[in-house]
Structure formats: structure tokens, C-alpha cells
Design a protein around this motif. Structure first.
Motif, PDB file in Angstrom:
ATOM      1  N   LEU C  22      -4.096  23.576  -1.098  1.00  0.00           N
ATOM      2  CA  LEU C  22      -2.762  23.687  -0.516  1.00  0.00           C
ATOM      3  C   LEU C  22      -1.805  22.670  -1.120  1.00  0.00           C
ATOM      4  CD1 LEU C  22      -3.644  24.357   3.229  1.00  0.00           C
ATOM      5  CD2 LEU C  22      -2.295  25.843   1.740  1.00  0.00           C
ATOM      6  N   ALA C  23      -2.312  21.469  -1.333  1.00  0.00           N
ATOM      7  CA  ALA C  23      -1.456  20.430  -1.901  1.00  0.00           C
ATOM      8  C   ALA C  23      -1.031  20.788  -3.322  1.00  0.00           C
ATOM      9  CB  ALA C  23      -2.183  19.087  -1.888  1.00  0.00           C
ATOM     10  N   ALA C  24      -2.009  21.188  -4.120  1.00  0.00           N
ATOM     11  CA  ALA C  24      -1.694  21.552  -5.503  1.00  0.00           C
ATOM     12  C   ALA C  24      -0.764  22.757  -5.539  1.00  0.00           C
ATOM     13  CB  ALA C  24      -2.971  21.839  -6.272  1.00  0.00           C
ATOM     14  N   ALA C  25      -0.979  23.663  -4.611  1.00  0.00           N
ATOM     15  CA  ALA C  25      -0.161  24.875  -4.583  1.00  0.00           C
ATOM     16  C   ALA C  25       1.284  24.541  -4.233  1.00  0.00           C
ATOM     17  CB  ALA C  25      -0.737  25.871  -3.587  1.00  0.00           C
ATOM     18  N   LEU C  26       1.450  23.662  -3.261  1.00  0.00           N
ATOM     19  CA  LEU C  26       2.807  23.259  -2.893  1.00  0.00           C
ATOM     20  C   LEU C  26       3.549  22.753  -4.113  1.00  0.00           C
ATOM     21  CD1 LEU C  26       5.079  22.486  -0.978  1.00  0.00           C
ATOM     22  CD2 LEU C  26       3.891  20.340  -0.522  1.00  0.00           C
ATOM     23  N   GLU C  27       2.863  21.896  -4.851  1.00  0.00           N
ATOM     24  CA  GLU C  27       3.473  21.340  -6.057  1.00  0.00           C
ATOM     25  C   GLU C  27       3.864  22.449  -7.029  1.00  0.00           C
ATOM     26  OE1 GLU C  27       4.763  17.773  -6.343  1.00  0.00           O
ATOM     27  OE2 GLU C  27       3.035  18.177  -5.043  1.00  0.00           O
ATOM     28  N   ASP C  28       2.920  23.340  -7.288  1.00  0.00           N
ATOM     29  CA  ASP C  28       3.156  24.348  -8.318  1.00  0.00           C
ATOM     30  C   ASP C  28       4.189  25.386  -7.883  1.00  0.00           C
ATOM     31  OD1 ASP C  28       1.462  24.399 -10.922  1.00  0.00           O
ATOM     32  OD2 ASP C  28       1.997  26.503 -10.541  1.00  0.00           O
ATOM     33  N   PHE C  29       4.098  25.817  -6.657  1.00  0.00           N
ATOM     34  CA  PHE C  29       5.083  26.781  -6.163  1.00  0.00           C
ATOM     35  C   PHE C  29       6.469  26.143  -6.144  1.00  0.00           C
ATOM     36  CE2 PHE C  29       1.485  29.056  -3.888  1.00  0.00           C
ATOM     37  CZ  PHE C  29       1.522  30.141  -4.745  1.00  0.00           C
TER      38      PHE C  29
END
Lengths: 211, 211, 211, 211
Positions: C22-29
Motif C-alpha cells: 500500500l505504501a509503495a502503491a501510494l507513492e507510485d499512483f
DNA sequence: GATGAATGAGCCTTCATTCAT
DNA sequence: CATGAATGAAGGCTCATTCAT
């Protein structure tokens, strides 16, 4: 002794886990084929964890093997028992009946066999052939027919061709039913199937008997 | 001669890319089935870029559809032309011959059809059935047989059952040959196949003709 | 201390795999938007296997949904707690503060929201709106302002227009900061941001209070 | 001379091909963003061949650049003309009006800008900023406000904060309208938008004017 | 035996871009 | 200018299989 206990539990513990897997696998392989089947789906339909499939069987392909072993070969070899030689017509009827029983019990079965045959070099081809050969059924029938030709009761037909035709007539409807039903507009397959046994034997007998 | 091949045109060129894909696809689908076939492999065997498959056809499944459309349905409908009504035996022979030609030209074909039939609800089932129905072949033969029964030339057999038997006898060896060859120890399949046409018609005719 | 981390449990372990994703996704999105984000990149930055993303979430889009659910909606609904009615100025300050906290904690967040809003019919629009509606914040503030107008404390302004203006003032800098910083030559964004809270409330209050 | 002819045809030939592409591109980029936009779709909606996009523009990104150049920057710089300094309120109204005209003419526009801003380091950020800077609009307004503060007409507010607030109020509804409309239950956005111009100027004026 | 989590290879499909005509 | 065909590099997703507990 703990060992004894363990061994007994082993059999008792998983209440048919293997069986549940095999049943679900038969369905899935029959419906989708070896490559189309999904391990996840089989596990879910069997109500077991996916890893259990790899615990009990070792791979998807091996599961496939076991399914065929259990459901197909077992039936084929069982045929041997039902086949006491006697009247030629009786032999034909018995063979027909066995096929009909075998494929009628589970719809997936015929599909499974079909696919396997389409594969030819598939993983269990050898085993199926071995099973059939060991049943000695073709051998026996061919010899009965040879006797008939010799005694003049049967026409002098090519016996192997005749035998292939007989097998084809028996399996044909199972293999092609989804198509045949629609093309010939067969609305009551069960009845058609019931009539089929005698129709097949009748046609074949009239085709080979001397006149 | 000019224009021998088709190299000089400006547009609509693509020197048979679609055809090359269709040929490679037939092979792969026949060998591995819809789900077992690999788009990469088809592209490579066709000698084209993988994306071209999606450019010309739109999906793997649609390619499958087109393969069957081209190779199967074309043959089935072509049968209509060859089937001018006449002598009953001639009709049977024509039908047999067509089947034999159809499945003999490419080994992959029978496997493809086999798999498709095993699927029943498969993507092209409807089209195949439509193709067969439109050929009006079953209809015609059944009507010829009905005439025969009425005139007393044929025994009073269940016509649809007989027809299913005839079809089964014709297709049976193609479907089951990998098994049959080994079980019956057939070492020269070509010869067996050559004999088969007449054997099938002979057995069937004798089976239905009044005596 | 025992149980400091969560390493000793048997099940439900997965030491924060979902959280890492979720953390990495937040960054990428936030950085690239829904269509610009790359599942591979998210997996790599999260230090997990790509397939785990599909194991825990079911698709890229669903991951997106969950990211917003977790980071955005949680904050919005949390606002409710902080908002005990009282002095009008206090209410405004609280709202401002919440927004500032919310968007300041992670730079990606504002970009994410921005993109989502630009989509309008996007996958989570409904949920965001539901979250905001359920927080009942707009409703409450509008009612407080209505009281103010009635008592003569506030000018008779269009309340909804005023509210949109207030929200815009609060969010504006977050949305536009990359531009604003360069156009207005703001060299110390943190300080500008720190001043902003009071500036916004001050301007708005003066704008609506009766004189 | 053939050369002359060719050159003249060049301009005359493609009857607005570039324009059709730019229009379709604006729509697609606005709807889906830079990474979400599809060259195929743009070509199709423009009614031209995909390769033409690469002939006229050189890449997707460059097309994006041109779209923004044409539709955004052109508008921004055009603002300069409309802005003859005068009464403070008149200045504010003019700015508001320009924004409203700019974003209202094409729905895609605001979405495009939004996305671009979310990118910050995007390919055309620099150009947009340059366009705005060259319009000298912020500079001028800030200076007018500074005069107002000095003369005592305006309160002693932080001018840059105030300016950011004013811009935010103007853009806010465009950026957030899909959300705002639903949250505030605005059923007639056109009317709300029409009221907005005066509401914004009114609120801001009252917020900064000395009392 | 049983389970949830994890993995790596591979699959179908898409897309920006280019080329030949 | 214009077009249909072609390409290579991903991209999202799946799946058989394994591991730790």
C-alpha cells in the motif's frame, strides 16, 4: 506404539481428502482438459487447501494421471470380469453395455477420454493402452469373430475393420452427443441413448452375419 | 508469366501473413488445444511478429474461431456440392470419401475437431453446427433412407440411430487411431485407412439392407 | 520487551506485506496516476513479489481503490472527531488544520487526490464522495454559517459559493504548489505553507463577516 | 515550377488534418491523461491514419506538448491583452472572467491542466510557467494590491497568500466541480458557475479591503 | 495433515513507433 | 500526404509450485 497409531491415523485422518480431490479433478479435467484445468479451482471445489493437492499428488500432471487411473482404467479392466465367452450376440451386447455404463455414470468421463485421445502422446496414453490390452477384450472378440467366419456364420469381412467400426459405433454418440443432439434435433437424449445399445448391436450383427 | 505470384501489388499485399498465421495456428491448436496453444509459438512458427496476430485477428480465441471457420466449415459446406442424389450406396460412398479427404489432408484437423467437440459449449460449436445444418447433408441422407425403408429396400431400422452409427464409423478411426493402431497392432495405418472406406460402407449397407 | 514486533505469531503474519504494498502503491499512483503507475515498480519498491499484489489485492485498479480507501477516506472521516462545534472561527481553523495535516503528511497524497478528481467518473469517486458526505462536515459548516447570517454576524452571502471558496483556498496551494512556487518565486514553501493556514482563515473571515 | 506547386499544395492539401488531430488529442488527453491517452484512439477520432500523427507531430509526448501549447498557453498569454490596469475591482473581475471563459469553453481543458499540474515535472510545466510569467499578470496584480495596501485602501495582508487564495477560488470549482456538485447537491452547475464569478470577487474584495 | 503466503516463469495483450508503398 | 502492415518492448495478470508454520 506411536508408529502404529500414526499409521492408523494416516488412513483415518483425512476423511476422504484424496477422494474429494480426485472427484473435483475429474470434473475439472473433463470440463477443461489438462492444460485448461486449474489447480486452484480443483482445490476449491474439493474444499481443500491447494497445497494439499501437492501433498497427496505431486503435480498437476500426476493428479491427472491418477484421475484417469482411477476412473478410466479401473473400469476398463473391470470389463474383463463381465465377459464370459458365449454366444456372439451376447458378447457384443455385453461389450456395448459395459461401454454405456462406463460413460454414462459420469458426464466428465467421456470428455476426459476424448481429450486424452486427442493428445495421443499424452501422459497416460500408455497406461490406457496397457489397461485395454491386459483386459484382452479385443483379442477375445476378434477370435470369436474369426471362429464365426470360419464356420460360415459370418461374412468374410475384414475383422479388424469390423471391430473398429463396432467400437466407433459404441463410443460415437458419447463423443459426439453435444453435436448430434442438436443436428438431429434429439430432444430426449436419455431415450435415444437407451435405444442405442440394441440399435448398435442390431446394425452390427446384420452387417456381419452371413446371409 | 506476369503476375505469377502476388508481389507487385501496392496495397492488400502482406504476402500471405494471415495465411501463414492461420496455418501455424491450425497446427498449434490441433496439437495443444485452445488453452494449451501458445500465441508466441504460433507467431514464431508463422514467422511473423506476435503482435500481428492481434492486428489481423483480435484475440487468441478469435484466431481459433477463424481457424475452424476456414479449415472446417469450408470443407463441410463444400460437401453439399459433391452430393448429387442418386444410388444409396453412392451417397454413402460420397459421404465417406468426403470425411476421409477432410480429415486426411491434415492431421491437426481431426485433433482440432475432436477437442472442439469435447468442449460442447466451446466458442465455435454453434458455427460448426450451423455449417453442418446448412449443408443439409443429414437431412438428405435421412430422407433417402426413409424412402428405402418405405420401398422395402431397407430394413425397418431406427434411421437416426443408423445415421449416428454411420457417422461414428466414419469418424471413429480418425478420432481413435493413436489408440487403435497400438491396440490392434496396426503397423501400416495408411493401408488400413485405405481399406476403411469400403469396409465402412460395406458393413453399414449390409446392416441396413433388407434380406 | 516481549511481543515488541509481530514476529512470533503463526498465522496472519506476513510482516506487513499488505502495508508495504500500500505504501509503495501510494507513492507510485501519486507520482504517475492510475494508468501511469507500474505494478512491477510498486512490487519492487515494496520489496515483494509482483504476484503478491494480485494475491492480496486483486487488480491494479483494486489496489488503487484500497490505497485511496486507506489514506484518503480514513482521514476524511477522522475529521468528524476533531470537529466539535463551537466558535465559527474555531471551526474554520479546525477544518483548515485538518486539510493541512492531511495533505502535508505525504506529498503523494495531494497528487493522488488531484488526479482522482480530474477523472470524475474514476473508480473511487463514489467512495470519496460518500466518505465526505458521511463526515457531515459540509452540512455542519453550512448550518453554522446559516446561523451567522440569520443573527446578523455574517453578511448575506451565498453560502454554498462561500463554502466552495473556502475549500478551494485550502486545497489550492496543495494542488498548484509546483506552479505557484515558481511563478511567485517562493523559495521556502514550508514557511509559506505555515503562514497559509491563518492567511486563509483570516481572508475568509473578513470576507464574510458583517461590517 | 513543380516545386512551387508542391509547396502550395502542402499547405492546402490536408484540410485541417493537424487541427483535427489536435482537437481529438485535447479530448483524449483531457479524458485520460498523458499516459492514459491512446494514439490509436486519437487518430480514429480525428479520422486520420495513425501514422499521420507521427508525420505531423513526432511523438505522443510532443503532440501533448502542442495541445497544451495551442489550447492553454495561447489563452493565458491572450489574457494580457484583456488586462488594462484600472480600478482594482475591475482587475479582479477581468481576471476572473478570463479564467471562466478559458475553462468553460472546453470541458477537457480543465482536466488537462489539472493532470499537468499533478505531474509537476511534466514535459510542459516549464512552458506553462513561462507563458504565465510572460503574461506578467501576477506581477501586475501584486503591484496593484501593494499600492492599495500602501494607500490604506486594503488591509495589510500577506499579498502573495492573498493572490494564491484568489487564484484558488477562481480555479477551485473547475477543478473540483464533479465532487462539489455531488457533495453540495448542486443540480444546476451552469447557474452555480454563473453566480460564481461575482461571488468570488465579492468575497475576496471584502476579505482584503480595509474597514 | 493442513494452511496462508510467497515465488518465478510465462502468458495474453497493448501500445508507441516505424516502414514500405 | 496518406495508409496498412509490421515491430519490439513492455504491461497486467495467471498459474503451477513451494515454503514456513
Amino acid at each position: 506404539m506411536p508408529d502404529t497409531e500414526k499409521k492408523q491415523r494416516k488412513k483415518a485422518d483425512s476423511p476422504g481428502t484424496k477422494e474429494k480431490i480426485l472427484a473435483a479433478a475429474l470434473e475439472d479435467f473433463g470440463e477443461h482438459g489438462l492444460s485448461g484445468a486449474r489447480v486452484d479451482r480443483i482445490a476449491q471445489n474439493a474444499g481443500v487447501n491447494k497445497a494439499m493437492i501437492y501433498y497427496h499428488f505431486n503435480s498437476k500432471e500426476n493428479l491427472y494421471r491418477e484421475v484417469i487411473r482411477k476412473h478410466l482404467i479401473r473400469n476398463i479392466t473391470a470389463m474383463r470380469g463381465h465377459l464370459e465367452m458365449g454366444d456372439f450376440e451376447l458378447v457384443l451386447t455385453t461389450v456395448s453395455e459395459t461401454y454405456f455404463q462406463m460413460f454414462n455414470q459420469r458426464e466428465s468421463m467421456s470428455r476426459l477420454l476424448l481429450r486424452e485421445m486427442a493428445h495421443s502422446g499424452g501422459p497416460v496414453t500408455d497406461e490406457i493402452i496397457k489397461g485395454i490390452s491386459e483386459s484382452r477384450l479385443p483379442e477375445q472378440v476378434l477370435s470369436v469373430m474369426a471362429d464365426g467366419v470360419e464356420s460360415g456364420a459370418l461374412r468374410d469381412v475384414n475383422l479388424r475393420q469390423a471391430w473398429v467400426s463396432f467400437i466407433s459405433m459404441n463410443l460415437g454418440y458419447f463423443l459426439l452427443s453435444p453435436f448430434i443432439n442438436r443436428i438431429l434435433n434429439i430432444t430426449e437424449p436419455e431415450q435415444f441413448l437407451a435405444e442405442r445399445k440394441t440399435a448398435v448391436v442390431d446394425l452390427f450383427l446384420n452387417g456381419v452375419i452371413a446371409r
